[in-house]
Design a protein around this motif. Structure first.
Motif, PDB file in Angstrom:
ATOM      1  N   VAL A  22       0.812  -1.220   0.000  1.00 19.82           N
ATOM      2  CA  VAL A  22       0.000   0.000   0.000  1.00 19.82           C
ATOM      3  C   VAL A  22       0.845   1.269   0.000  1.00 19.82           C
ATOM      4  O   VAL A  22       0.529   2.237  -0.710  1.00 19.82           O
ATOM      5  CB  VAL A  22      -0.985  -0.012   1.186  1.00 19.82           C
ATOM      6  CG1 VAL A  22      -1.602   1.365   1.405  1.00 19.82           C
ATOM      7  CG2 VAL A  22      -2.074  -1.043   0.945  1.00 19.82           C
ATOM      8  N   ALA A  23       1.930   1.313   0.766  1.00 27.08           N
ATOM      9  CA  ALA A  23       2.750   2.528   0.813  1.00 27.08           C
ATOM     10  C   ALA A  23       3.320   2.856  -0.563  1.00 27.08           C
ATOM     11  O   ALA A  23       3.313   4.014  -0.999  1.00 27.08           O
ATOM     12  CB  ALA A  23       3.879   2.364   1.829  1.00 27.08           C
ATOM     13  N   VAL A  24       3.811   1.843  -1.273  1.00 28.01           N
ATOM     14  CA  VAL A  24       4.340   2.051  -2.618  1.00 28.01           C
ATOM     15  C   VAL A  24       3.224   2.449  -3.577  1.00 28.01           C
ATOM     16  O   VAL A  24       3.376   3.371  -4.397  1.00 28.01           O
ATOM     17  CB  VAL A  24       5.052   0.786  -3.124  1.00 28.01           C
ATOM     18  CG1 VAL A  24       5.408   0.921  -4.601  1.00 28.01           C
ATOM     19  CG2 VAL A  24       6.313   0.524  -2.321  1.00 28.01           C
ATOM     20  N   LEU A  25       2.092   1.776  -3.483  1.00 29.84           N
ATOM     21  CA  LEU A  25       0.987   2.058  -4.395  1.00 29.84           C
ATOM     22  C   LEU A  25       0.461   3.471  -4.205  1.00 29.84           C
ATOM     23  O   LEU A  25       0.073   4.142  -5.172  1.00 29.84           O
ATOM     24  CB  LEU A  25      -0.137   1.036  -4.182  1.00 29.84           C
ATOM     25  CG  LEU A  25       0.224  -0.426  -4.443  1.00 29.84           C
ATOM     26  CD1 LEU A  25      -0.998  -1.316  -4.264  1.00 29.84           C
ATOM     27  CD2 LEU A  25       0.811  -0.605  -5.834  1.00 29.84           C
ATOM     28  N   SER A  26       0.443   3.926  -2.960  1.00 29.72           N
ATOM     29  CA  SER A  26      -0.008   5.290  -2.687  1.00 29.72           C
ATOM     30  C   SER A  26       0.924   6.306  -3.346  1.00 29.72           C
ATOM     31  O   SER A  26       0.474   7.290  -3.956  1.00 29.72           O
ATOM     32  CB  SER A  26      -0.056   5.521  -1.169  1.00 29.72           C
ATOM     33  OG  SER A  26      -0.486   6.842  -0.883  1.00 29.72           O
ATOM     34  N   ALA A  27       2.227   6.065  -3.235  1.00 29.59           N
ATOM     35  CA  ALA A  27       3.201   6.969  -3.853  1.00 29.59           C
ATOM     36  C   ALA A  27       3.100   6.927  -5.379  1.00 29.59           C
ATOM     37  O   ALA A  27       3.224   7.963  -6.049  1.00 29.59           O
ATOM     38  CB  ALA A  27       4.609   6.604  -3.400  1.00 29.59           C
ATOM     39  N   LEU A  28       2.869   5.736  -5.932  1.00 25.60           N
ATOM     40  CA  LEU A  28       2.715   5.627  -7.386  1.00 25.60           C
ATOM     41  C   LEU A  28       1.443   6.325  -7.865  1.00 25.60           C
ATOM     42  O   LEU A  28       1.442   6.999  -8.909  1.00 25.60           O
ATOM     43  CB  LEU A  28       2.688   4.152  -7.795  1.00 25.60           C
ATOM     44  CG  LEU A  28       4.008   3.393  -7.711  1.00 25.60           C
ATOM     45  CD1 LEU A  28       3.774   1.900  -7.939  1.00 25.60           C
ATOM     46  CD2 LEU A  28       5.015   3.927  -8.725  1.00 25.60           C
ATOM     47  N   LYS A  29       0.369   6.173  -7.115  1.00 18.09           N
ATOM     48  CA  LYS A  29      -0.886   6.805  -7.516  1.00 18.09           C
ATOM     49  C   LYS A  29      -0.742   8.313  -7.572  1.00 18.09           C
ATOM     50  O   LYS A  29      -1.323   8.982  -8.447  1.00 18.09           O
ATOM     51  CB  LYS A  29      -2.002   6.413  -6.544  1.00 18.09           C
ATOM     52  CG  LYS A  29      -3.369   6.930  -6.975  1.00 18.09           C
ATOM     53  CD  LYS A  29      -4.487   6.430  -6.081  1.00 18.09           C
ATOM     54  CE  LYS A  29      -5.838   6.914  -6.584  1.00 18.09           C
ATOM     55  NZ  LYS A  29      -6.951   6.425  -5.732  1.00 18.09           N
ATOM     56  N   ALA A  30       0.046   8.864  -6.654  1.00 14.10           N
ATOM     57  CA  ALA A  30       0.278  10.313  -6.657  1.00 14.10           C
ATOM     58  C   ALA A  30       0.978  10.759  -7.938  1.00 14.10           C
ATOM     59  O   ALA A  30       0.918  11.933  -8.309  1.00 14.10           O
ATOM     60  CB  ALA A  30       1.107  10.705  -5.435  1.00 14.10           C
ATOM     61  N   LYS A  31       1.643   9.844  -8.612  1.00 17.65           N
ATOM     62  CA  LYS A  31       2.325  10.145  -9.871  1.00 17.65           C
ATOM     63  C   LYS A  31       1.516   9.679 -11.084  1.00 17.65           C
ATOM     64  O   LYS A  31       2.030   9.624 -12.210  1.00 17.65           O
ATOM     65  CB  LYS A  31       3.703   9.495  -9.888  1.00 17.65           C
ATOM     66  CG  LYS A  31       4.693  10.143  -8.912  1.00 17.65           C
ATOM     67  CD  LYS A  31       6.075   9.562  -9.073  1.00 17.65           C
ATOM     68  CE  LYS A  31       7.089  10.350  -8.241  1.00 17.65           C
ATOM     69  NZ  LYS A  31       7.254  11.748  -8.757  1.00 17.65           N
ATOM     70  N   GLY A  32       0.280   9.279 -10.849  1.00 18.49           N
ATOM     71  CA  GLY A  32      -0.585   8.885 -11.950  1.00 18.49           C
ATOM     72  C   GLY A  32      -0.385   7.482 -12.462  1.00 18.49           C
ATOM     73  O   GLY A  32      -0.739   7.174 -13.608  1.00 18.49           O
ATOM     74  N   ILE A  33       0.178   6.616 -11.617  1.00 15.41           N
ATOM     75  CA  ILE A  33       0.413   5.220 -11.991  1.00 15.41           C
ATOM     76  C   ILE A  33      -0.471   4.321 -11.128  1.00 15.41           C
ATOM     77  O   ILE A  33      -0.443   4.417  -9.904  1.00 15.41           O
ATOM     78  CB  ILE A  33       1.895   4.833 -11.796  1.00 15.41           C
ATOM     79  CG1 ILE A  33       2.793   5.729 -12.653  1.00 15.41           C
ATOM     80  CG2 ILE A  33       2.126   3.367 -12.123  1.00 15.41           C
ATOM     81  CD1 ILE A  33       4.265   5.534 -12.386  1.00 15.41           C
ATOM     82  N   PRO A  34      -1.282   3.450 -11.762  1.00 11.85           N
ATOM     83  CA  PRO A  34      -1.342   3.169 -13.198  1.00 11.85           C
ATOM     84  C   PRO A  34      -2.117   4.244 -13.954  1.00 11.85           C
ATOM     85  O   PRO A  34      -2.923   4.969 -13.385  1.00 11.85           O
ATOM     86  CB  PRO A  34      -2.080   1.827 -13.257  1.00 11.85           C
ATOM     87  CG  PRO A  34      -2.986   1.865 -12.057  1.00 11.85           C
ATOM     88  CD  PRO A  34      -2.207   2.583 -10.990  1.00 11.85           C
ATOM     89  N   GLY A  35      -1.859   4.298 -15.236  1.00 14.88           N
ATOM     90  CA  GLY A  35      -2.531   5.256 -16.104  1.00 14.88           C
ATOM     91  C   GLY A  35      -2.518   4.765 -17.531  1.00 14.88           C
ATOM     92  O   GLY A  35      -2.128   3.628 -17.807  1.00 14.88           O
ATOM     93  N   LYS A  36      -2.911   5.615 -18.447  1.00 16.05           N
ATOM     94  CA  LYS A  36      -2.977   5.204 -19.847  1.00 16.05           C
ATOM     95  C   LYS A  36      -1.607   4.833 -20.398  1.00 16.05           C
ATOM     96  O   LYS A  36      -1.486   3.958 -21.252  1.00 16.05           O
ATOM     97  CB  LYS A  36      -3.596   6.327 -20.687  1.00 16.05           C
ATOM     98  CG  LYS A  36      -5.081   6.544 -20.422  1.00 16.05           C
ATOM     99  CD  LYS A  36      -5.637   7.614 -21.348  1.00 16.05           C
ATOM    100  CE  LYS A  36      -7.143   7.799 -21.116  1.00 16.05           C
ATOM    101  NZ  LYS A  36      -7.705   8.847 -22.018  1.00 16.05           N
ATOM    102  N   ALA A  37      -0.572   5.514 -19.905  1.00 11.40           N
ATOM    103  CA  ALA A  37       0.760   5.292 -20.465  1.00 11.40           C
ATOM    104  C   ALA A  37       1.581   4.268 -19.692  1.00 11.40           C
ATOM    105  O   ALA A  37       2.549   3.715 -20.225  1.00 11.40           O
ATOM    106  CB  ALA A  37       1.523   6.618 -20.526  1.00 11.40           C
TER     107      ALA A  37
END
Length: 385
Positions: free
Chosen positions: A280-295
């Motif tokens: 969850v900690a990693v996923l939260s940080a990734l989400k703040a950068k728009g990951i996952p996303g279209k690209a």
């Protein structure tokens, strides 16, 4: 094996054709022939230390296939079948808690597999490890050095499997370890889906759709290298590359994700292993950068699924076992034992079935590296081996 995307806490879609040969993690050459000259040719002498309590172990009469609740452990060693191929199976039958419950389920699965396939092909001796890693290791060493056993199924204790993988010897039967999250070793095959397997299969599936540049975020520790090697190898098959591997801990997840941005420009996918912890900690940080996303695709592992599905899992792809594969076995198992089988049942059934299949097609001396690693593989209820 199932490859699924998570949306709203549920699998979004599945791709049934993405099932690589996962189960046997192999490091070095082994011999399928038994030693006839002494235990020192099977293992180094220092490894041969069998407890005195095992010297007089006896074997029970063949067990009858009867309905069971998997609630109580059978007493003593149990022998099933009358075939010429001798197999030892090590299970935590009397261990407390979930370990013992799983061991008893695997025992029932072994009985069903023997009734279905192996009764006249193999003689299967089932021994209780009691959930004790040291005792399990001793039982395994005794089986390996006995001079008559052709293959050992188990142990389920991780520390015991890891110890066996470190032992050296010129000739010994293979070990099909049932331990969870075991990386495998020389002559000791990991048969359960590990995090490295899941990460590699997920990455390969995304790469097969055209993704080329990948980032791996993996918990710092002893298993990081194994996960990295498996993912990199899987990607190479599709001409994709692992641009960078970033070890992390729960306390520095945000910083590691921030560093990723400066190290890799425009990755196509990010693979996140979680080890024993939560992603969850990693996923939260990734989400703040728009990951996952279209690209950028997000790839998780089956270890995520050991925890309640978090909203942050949404959009991630996870390679895990396809439960529908176990259908035919599951129906017979439930009808025989009056309880629902699980993945432990499937793995135990498959290993006994694999052993019976080798004994039938190749003979008692067929448990060689060449046979076990044959590119044709073995299709079991847990996927392709």
């Amino acid at each position: 094996m199932r490859f699924c995307a998570i949306a709203d806490g549920k699998p979004l879609r599945t791709f049934p054709g993405l099932a690589p040969a996962l189960a046997f993690a192999v490091v070095a050459a082994i011999s399928g022939c038994q030693s006839k000259n002494g235990a020192s040719e099977v293992l180094d002498p220092a490894a041969i230390a069998v407890p005195a309590s095992q010297a007089g172990a006896t074997t029970a009469a063949p067990a009858q296939l009867t309905a069971s609740s998997a609630a109580t452990a059978p007493k003593g060693n149990l022998t099933l079948g009358t075939g010429s191929t001798k197999i030892v199976m090590l299970l935590p039958l009397s261990a407390p808690g979930s370990a013992g419950e799983n061991g008893r389920k695997m025992y029932d699965a072994a009985r069903l597999a023997m009734a279905d396939l192996g009764d006249k092909l193999v003689t299967l001796t089932i021994e209780d490890t009691r959930g004790d890693s040291g005792y399990a290791k001793d039982l395994a060493v005794k089986a390996i050095t006995s001079g008559g056993v052709k293959v050992v199924i188990g142990p389920a204790e991780l520390a015991a499997a890891q110890h066996l993988a470190k032992l050296s010897g010129t000739q010994r039967p293979p070990v099909l370890a049932l331990a969870d999250n075991f990386a495998g070793g020389p002559g000791v095959y990991s048969v359960r889906l590990s995090e490295a397997d899941s990460a590699a299969a997920g990455a390969a599936a995304v790469a097969s759709k055209g993704a080329k540049k990948f980032v791996l975020l993996v918990p710092a520790g002893a298993n990081a290298g194994a996960v990295e090697a498996r993912v990199a190898n899987a990607l190479s098959i599709y001409g994709a590359t692992l641009a960078v591997t970033l070890p992390y801990s729960a306390s520095d997840a945000a910083k590691v994700v921030s560093d990723m941005g400066s190290l890799v420009e425009a990755p196509d996918a990010v693979v996140v292993a979680s080890g024993d912890g939560s992603p969850v900690a990693v996923l939260s940080a990734l989400k703040a950068k728009g990951i996952p996303g279209k690209a950028v695709s997000l790839i998780g592992t089956e270890r995520w699924l050991e925890r309640p599905i978090d909203p942050l899992y949404e959009g991630a792809y996870i390679a895990t076992l396809d439960q529908s594969e176990t259908g035919p076995i599951a129906d017979r198992f439930k009808a025989t034992y009056n309880y629902q089988p699980d993945v432990n049942v499937a793995y135990a059934y498959d290993m006994v079935a694999l052993s019976a299949g080798i004994a039938s097609s190749v003979g008692p001396n067929g448990f060689s590296k060449q046979v076990l690693e044959n590119a044709s593989g073995f299709r079991g209820s847990t996927g392709l081996f």
